[in-house]
Design an enzyme around this catalytic site. Structure first.
Site, PDB file in Angstrom:
ATOM      1  N   ASP A 131      18.645  13.230  20.599  1.00 20.70           N
ATOM      2  CA  ASP A 131      19.798  14.045  20.962  1.00 20.70           C
ATOM      3  C   ASP A 131      19.510  15.481  20.523  1.00 20.70           C
ATOM      4  OD1 ASP A 131      22.564  14.106  22.079  1.00 20.70           O
ATOM      5  OD2 ASP A 131      22.940  15.047  20.142  1.00 20.70           O
ATOM      6  N   THR A 132      19.765  16.406  21.432  1.00 22.62           N
ATOM      7  CA  THR A 132      19.513  17.819  21.166  1.00 22.62           C
ATOM      8  C   THR A 132      20.832  18.571  21.122  1.00 22.62           C
ATOM      9  OG1 THR A 132      17.360  17.696  22.255  1.00 22.62           O
ATOM     10  CG2 THR A 132      18.309  19.892  21.994  1.00 22.62           C
TER      11      THR A 132
END
Length: 192
Positions: free
Chosen positions: A72-73
């Site tokens: 997840d960014t």
């Protein structure tokens, strides 16, 4: 190898280091930040949830668990988590906030191994935009590569013309830090 992400950028990045997932399982993960949740714990929570959900889906379907990779960014402006831009209003707001400022791109990577072990990395990159005019922001929005991107921009797209500074991993800003991902895989026995 199961990639717990529907992101075509993550698949392309993995291909750069010679990895083609056997399956892609996009999980239905609620990515709403919790009240007062900070960017780092948020990214870790979402990546862990994606990985665990994909692992469960794989087991429920009767498949061997194999390797499950999730990430997840997050684009963080101080303690603030900027949203994924799903419309031009959100993208414009993000770009206006980022104009002329430094921000941090944080990616949490989680790897579940066939032996049941789990490894994680949290990678941060610092990015700075030049101060952008209204016309420049309009042009970025017209380019359209902001859609679905954290912080309303894609460093590999039109926004690259406005990035004056990058410290850290470029692939992290795109969506998957390749060096750290390869390290995780090697540490669990995958020949990268």
């Amino acid at each position: 190898m199961i990639l717990a992400s529907a992101s075509p950028r993550r698949r392309d990045l993995l291909a750069q280091i010679g990895i083609v997932p056997d399956a892609v399982l996009a999980t239905d993960t609620d990515e709403t930040p919790r009240r007062d949740e900070l960017p780092r714990p948020y990214a870790q929570r979402i990546a862990r949830t994606k990985a665990a959900s994909a692992l469960t889906l794989r087991r429920d379907a009767g498949g061997a668990p194999g390797f499950v990779l999730a990430a997840d960014t997050v684009v963080a402006l101080g303690r603030r988590i900027l949203p994924k831009a799903d419309d031009t209003t959100t993208a414009r707001h993000c770009l206006e906030l980022l104009s002329g400022r430094r921000h941090t791109v944080i990616t949490a990577v989680v790897l579940h191994a066939p032996d049941g072990g789990r490894s994680e990395r949290l990678v941060e990159s610092v990015v700075a935009f030049n101060r952008m005019t209204v016309d420049q922001i309009d042009a970025l929005l017209a380019g359209g590569d902001w859609s679905g991107k954290a912080g309303g921009y894609a460093i590999q797209g039109h926004a690259a013309a406005h990035i004056r500074f990058l410290s850290g991993s470029h692939s992290n800003v795109v969506g998957l830090p390749l060096f750290e991902t390869a390290q995780l895989l090697r540490g669990r026995g995958w020949a990268v």
